[in-house]
Design a protein around this motif. Structure first.
Motif, PDB file in Angstrom:
ATOM      1  N   VAL A   1       8.997   3.560 -30.744  1.00 62.43           N
ATOM      2  CA  VAL A   1       8.461   4.604 -31.781  1.00 62.43           C
ATOM      3  C   VAL A   1       9.140   5.305 -33.071  1.00 62.43           C
ATOM      4  O   VAL A   1      10.687   5.585 -32.494  1.00 62.43           O
ATOM      5  N   GLU A   2       8.734   5.512 -33.870  1.00 56.00           N
ATOM      6  CA  GLU A   2       8.999   5.682 -34.939  1.00 56.00           C
ATOM      7  C   GLU A   2       9.275   7.225 -35.325  1.00 56.00           C
ATOM      8  O   GLU A   2       8.449   7.778 -34.989  1.00 56.00           O
ATOM      9  N   ILE A   3      10.233   7.925 -35.179  1.00 57.64           N
ATOM     10  CA  ILE A   3      10.356   9.481 -35.558  1.00 57.64           C
ATOM     11  C   ILE A   3      11.900   9.664 -36.054  1.00 57.64           C
ATOM     12  O   ILE A   3      13.151   8.826 -35.544  1.00 57.64           O
ATOM     13  N   LYS A   4      11.773  10.724 -36.761  1.00 59.73           N
ATOM     14  CA  LYS A   4      13.162  11.140 -37.511  1.00 59.73           C
ATOM     15  C   LYS A   4      13.278  11.856 -36.114  1.00 59.73           C
ATOM     16  O   LYS A   4      12.580  12.476 -35.594  1.00 59.73           O
ATOM     17  N   THR A   5      14.918  11.852 -36.554  1.00 54.93           N
ATOM     18  CA  THR A   5      15.893  13.259 -35.802  1.00 54.93           C
ATOM     19  C   THR A   5      17.146  12.945 -36.122  1.00 54.93           C
ATOM     20  O   THR A   5      17.300  12.772 -37.630  1.00 54.93           O
ATOM     21  N   ASP A   6      17.280  14.838 -36.446  1.00 54.78           N
ATOM     22  CA  ASP A   6      17.943  15.578 -37.403  1.00 54.78           C
ATOM     23  C   ASP A   6      19.869  14.931 -36.888  1.00 54.78           C
ATOM     24  O   ASP A   6      20.022  14.951 -35.369  1.00 54.78           O
ATOM     25  N   PRO A   7      20.108  15.053 -37.801  1.00 58.53           N
ATOM     26  CA  PRO A   7      21.836  13.886 -37.312  1.00 58.53           C
ATOM     27  C   PRO A   7      22.952  14.731 -36.899  1.00 58.53           C
ATOM     28  O   PRO A   7      23.575  14.103 -35.684  1.00 58.53           O
TER      29      PRO A   7
END
Length: 191
Positions: free
Chosen positions: A38-44
């Motif tokens: 799944v492509e999902i952006k996560t906070d660094p």
């Protein structure tokens, strides 16, 4: 191509087939199932908990892989199996599986190797970033023989797969898998 596009190509080689059986056929029939990425952006900032007790940071491209893609199960590229990075608010499962063999992981870390994957199939070796060279934002990818660590209490001679994680990603993408008799690779298979 930017880093995320390169990683999209890379994850196409994550073989995440598993076997599952339904209640009616549980004794005699396993059904292959797919576990998608799944492509999902996560906070660094979520990486902070992962880096507690680690000797350094993962290469930037590997961080982008963790921060932008999630996969539920071990992901086998034919070279190595990446630890699961499931959909969760942090990286606790990745961290837990990284340290599931605490002795092996701690030994690698104490000797300057930062694990990120295991060998393919049932191979228990660790794939690591070699932090022993000059400090940079990318490191050589090496394979540590688990038998050397667990039986002989030494690192042995690490097998170098690539000079950087980016090179390892490119290698994985570019390999011709159609001409090999086995789906698992060794350094001898490299061009």
């Amino acid at each position: 191509m930017d880093d995320i596009d390169i990683l999209r190509q890379f994850i196409k080689f994550f073989n995440m087939e598993g076997c599952e059986c339904d209640a009616e056929h549980w004794e005699d029939e396993l059904v292959p199932i797919q576990f998608p990425v799944v492509e999902i952006k996560t906070d660094p900032v979520q990486l902070d908990s992962l880096y507690q007790n680690l000797p350094g940071r993962y290469p930037k491209l590997f961080e982008k892989l963790l921060l932008n893609f999630r996969w539920e199960h071990f992901s086998d590229t034919g070279i190595c199996q990446f630890f699961p990075n499931p959909l969760e608010p942090d990286f606790s499962t990745f961290r837990r599986l990284l340290f599931r063999d605490k002795y092996l992981t701690d030994f690698c870390i104490e000797h300057g190797y930062l694990p990120f994957a295991e060998g393919p199939d049932v191979n228990y070796d660790r794939f690591c970033f070699n932090l022993n060279g000059p400090k940079s934002n990318d490191y050589p990818v090496v394979q540590i023989d688990h038998e050397e660590v667990l039986s002989c209490t030494r690192i042995g001679k690490p097998v170098k797969w690539a000079d950087t994680f980016r090179e390892f990603v490119d290698l994985t993408i570019d390999l011709d898998r159609s001409t090999r008799s086995s789906r698992y690779l060794s350094p001898e298979d490299l061009p």
